[in-house]
Design a protein around this motif. Structure first.
Motif, short mmCIF file in Angstrom:
data_model
loop_
_atom_site.label_atom_id
_atom_site.label_comp_id
_atom_site.label_asym_id
_atom_site.label_seq_id
_atom_site.Cartn_x
_atom_site.Cartn_y
_atom_site.Cartn_z
N UNK A 134 0.71 -1.37 0.00
CA UNK A 134 -0.07 0.05 0.52
C UNK A 134 0.83 1.00 0.09
N UNK A 135 2.01 1.32 1.25
CA UNK A 135 2.74 2.68 1.08
C UNK A 135 3.22 2.79 -0.57
N UNK A 136 3.63 1.55 -1.54
CA UNK A 136 4.39 2.04 -2.72
C UNK A 136 3.44 2.58 -3.47
N UNK A 137 2.03 1.88 -3.59
CA UNK A 137 1.36 2.70 -4.82
C UNK A 137 0.76 3.47 -5.00
N UNK A 138 1.94 4.20 -2.65
CA UNK A 138 0.92 5.71 -2.88
C UNK A 138 1.94 6.35 -3.57
N UNK A 139 3.32 5.93 -3.59
CA UNK A 139 4.43 6.54 -4.81
C UNK A 139 3.73 6.03 -6.07
N UNK A 140 4.07 4.86 -6.63
CA UNK A 140 3.86 4.18 -8.16
C UNK A 140 2.79 3.46 -8.61
N UNK A 141 2.65 3.29 -9.84
CA UNK A 141 1.83 3.04 -9.81
C UNK A 141 1.68 1.33 -10.11
N UNK A 142 3.14 1.08 -9.85
CA UNK A 142 3.15 -0.54 -11.16
C UNK A 142 3.63 -0.94 -9.83
N UNK A 143 3.56 -2.43 -10.88
CA UNK A 143 4.50 -3.33 -9.50
C UNK A 143 5.87 -3.71 -9.35
N UNK A 144 6.27 -3.89 -7.93
CA UNK A 144 7.62 -4.10 -7.56
C UNK A 144 8.24 -4.97 -8.59
N UNK A 145 7.43 -5.75 -8.77
CA UNK A 145 8.32 -7.10 -9.68
C UNK A 145 8.15 -7.42 -11.33
N UNK A 146 7.22 -6.94 -11.22
CA UNK A 146 7.44 -6.91 -13.36
C UNK A 146 6.77 -5.44 -13.52
N UNK A 147 6.70 -4.67 -12.86
CA UNK A 147 5.93 -3.35 -13.11
C UNK A 147 5.15 -3.54 -14.34
N UNK A 148 4.10 -4.44 -13.59
CA UNK A 148 2.93 -4.13 -14.13
C UNK A 148 2.18 -1.99 -13.97
N UNK A 149 1.38 -1.91 -14.60
CA UNK A 149 0.77 -1.12 -14.06
C UNK A 149 -0.58 -0.78 -14.17
N UNK A 150 -1.52 -0.25 -12.87
CA UNK A 150 -2.30 -0.11 -12.32
C UNK A 150 -2.81 1.41 -12.76
N UNK A 151 -4.20 1.53 -12.75
CA UNK A 151 -4.40 2.98 -13.38
C UNK A 151 -4.55 4.22 -12.59
N UNK A 152 -3.51 5.24 -13.41
CA UNK A 152 -3.76 6.41 -12.18
C UNK A 152 -4.57 7.58 -11.89
N UNK A 153 -4.59 7.98 -11.14
CA UNK A 153 -5.72 9.28 -11.03
C UNK A 153 -5.24 10.80 -12.09
N UNK A 154 -3.76 10.79 -12.68
CA UNK A 154 -3.41 11.49 -13.12
C UNK A 154 -3.42 11.49 -14.53
N UNK A 155 -4.71 12.40 -15.18
CA UNK A 155 -5.20 12.58 -16.41
C UNK A 155 -4.35 12.90 -18.04
N UNK A 156 -2.92 13.64 -17.03
CA UNK A 156 -1.67 13.75 -18.04
C UNK A 156 -1.35 12.39 -18.38
N UNK A 157 -0.85 11.77 -17.06
CA UNK A 157 0.05 10.67 -17.07
C UNK A 157 -0.90 9.23 -17.97
N UNK A 158 -2.18 9.56 -17.67
CA UNK A 158 -2.99 8.47 -18.81
C UNK A 158 -2.95 8.44 -20.15
N UNK A 159 -2.79 9.90 -20.10
CA UNK A 159 -3.04 10.39 -22.11
C UNK A 159 -2.09 10.31 -22.43
#
Ligand SMILES: [Zn+2]
Ligand SMILES: [Zn+2]
Length: 156
Positions: free
Chosen positions: A107-132
């Motif tokens: 949880x603390x990890x995902x509050x900083x970065x949106x990806x899995x620490x093992x394989x960099x699988x990305x979760x969606x973010x709340x950042x419209x610029x990044x999603x774009x």
């Protein structure tokens, strides 16, 4: 038939007309130029090292949560973040990629970065610029693919 042209954003050919490969290629190359500019924008915003925003709160809330069962605990698997074995009754979060971590570790990890620490699988973010940016990257990949197959059809 119609959907093919809709998807590919081009006009159907009239009878007797031949596809204008050179024109299409020029357009793709022009688009690739724009892609490079976009990357520079991205680097300006996100610090140049692919630094991603945190995972969206919704995505984090929706992660599968479970308690470690005696069977799993007996396997002696370790949490990749804290390197401690999963103990019975520990609460773990399961990422969509299948990797598992202690809730208290991921949880603390995902509050900083949106990806899995093992394989960099990305979760969606709340950042419209990044999603774009991610959408843009997907389009750039598609374009690269088109460019390659076009190249093959012209010179192959
Ligand atoms: Zn842990
Ligand atoms: Zn993973």
């Amino acid at each position: 038939m119609a959907s093919y042209f809709d998807e590919h954003d081009c006009q159907p050919l009239e009878d007797g007309q031949t596809p204008n490969h050179a024109l299409h290629l020029a357009r793709l190359l022009l688009d690739s130029g724009l892609a490079a500019e976009w990357d520079m924008e991205y680097n300006r915003f996100f610090g140049g090292e692919g630094r991603a925003p945190p995972a969206s709160k919704k995505a984090v809330a929706e992660l599968e949560t479970k308690l470690v069962s005696p069977t799993i605990a007996a396997l002696g698997k370790k949490c990749p973040i804290c390197l401690l074995e999963f103990d019975e009754e520990d609460e773990v979060k399961i990422m969509p990629c299948g990797h598992q971590f202690h809730s208290g570790c991921i949880l603390p990890w995902l509050s900083k970065v949106n990806s899995c620490p093992m394989c960099r699988y990305e979760l969606p973010t709340d950042d419209p610029q990044y999603e774009e940016f991610k959408k843009h990257q997907a389009r750039a990949k598609q374009r690269e693919f088109e460019l390659n197959s076009l190249h093959d059809s012209m010179f192959g």
